[in-house]
Design an enzyme around this catalytic site. Sequence first.
Site, PDB file in Angstrom:
ATOM      1  CG  PHE A  12       9.564   3.042   0.260  1.00 20.96           C
ATOM      2  CD1 PHE A  12      10.308   3.908  -0.530  1.00 20.96           C
ATOM      3  CD2 PHE A  12       8.547   2.301  -0.327  1.00 20.96           C
ATOM      4  CE1 PHE A  12      10.039   4.035  -1.895  1.00 20.96           C
ATOM      5  CE2 PHE A  12       8.269   2.418  -1.682  1.00 20.96           C
ATOM      6  CZ  PHE A  12       9.007   3.295  -2.467  1.00 20.96           C
ATOM      7  CG  ASP A  32       9.111   4.801  11.727  1.00 24.95           C
ATOM      8  OD1 ASP A  32       9.410   3.673  12.174  1.00 24.95           O
ATOM      9  OD2 ASP A  32       8.824   5.003  10.530  1.00 24.95           O
ATOM     10  CE1 TYR A 145       0.855  -4.520   5.269  1.00 24.89           C
ATOM     11  CE2 TYR A 145       0.161  -5.461   3.190  1.00 24.89           C
ATOM     12  CZ  TYR A 145       0.626  -4.392   3.916  1.00 24.89           C
ATOM     13  OH  TYR A 145       0.855  -3.185   3.285  1.00 24.89           O
TER      14      TYR A 145
END
Length: 317
Positions: A12, A32, A145
């Site tokens: 994004f 990616d 995370y």
Amino acid sequence: MARILITGGAGFIGSHLCDHFLERGDEVLCLDNLSTGSTGNIQHINSPNFRFIKYDVTNYLFVDGPLDFILHFASPASPIDYLELPIQTLKVGSLGTHKALGLAKEKGAVFLLASTSETYGDPLVHPQTEDYWGNVNPIGPRGVYDEAKRFAEALTMAYHRTHGVRTRIARIFNTYGPRMRINDGRAIPNFICQALRGEDLTVYGEGTQTRSFCSIRDMVPGFVLLLEKGGPEPVNLGNPDEYSVLDMAKNIIEVTGSASRIVHTDLPVDDPKVRQPDITRARSTLGWSPTVELAEGLEETIAYFRDKLGLQGEGGG
Ligand code: UDP
């Protein structure tokens, strides 16, 4: 003309960065592994200055030729993604950051780490300033995370202090805009897609928890200014306008003209109760502050999802 490597470049935020630098006339290498990124985000790019490399940045990185900037944006970033990909999330924040920093050292490139407001965990200081150390549960489901990004920050500072790498740390607060995935799982894409489809909007818990949402259109110039004018200390980037999640859901029902209703489901474990960036540092050192109003940012995001969902016209449900 600069030569830039963007890890997570098909994601994004990464894909908006690819667009920005290509428009400026720079050369962009987009890396990616497509675990949460998508070639759909970069398929519109038709430039000889662009190269997409499908690669997992946790492996040894070799790039031919010089590099001026490395922007390390690879990571799952939605809570549902990092709950589903806990080990990959830890690996990309640790091993991936190590590889990207090693490459920056080798090439003499300026390195920018995409860090996060999650480094503050469920904050006990509000709004959050960069000198707050945070309140993170290391062994909770979000810890994969939060701790990966905290480790990434520590490693970035170590490369700066030990090897003199010119580093930047962006602590990114909730960001929204076109190219988020339909099933991204985060509040804004969920609420918009639910509203457009006429489904119930899933507000987790009472919805009294707060977030501060920044348009991707504001975020991109923030990264650029940080690269050009910033220093090694972390900088909060986000929009300080704070909303409860319930108010955001109501707002999205209203602006989509949807007949959807709100349902309350369980609050995820360790979901931060409040979040709002103090952007004094970004204002004073970079001269950056957000300019896109929520209504305007939502409008273009809603238009994006309407198109993605194959819907036309007003309203849903
Ligand atoms: N949230 C919600 N419904 C959803 C998705 C998210 O109520 O369908 C809540 C979530 O519990 C959190 C806030 O919205 O309090 C923002 O969640 P998001 O996943 O966007 O990102 P976070 O800020 O938690 O990383």
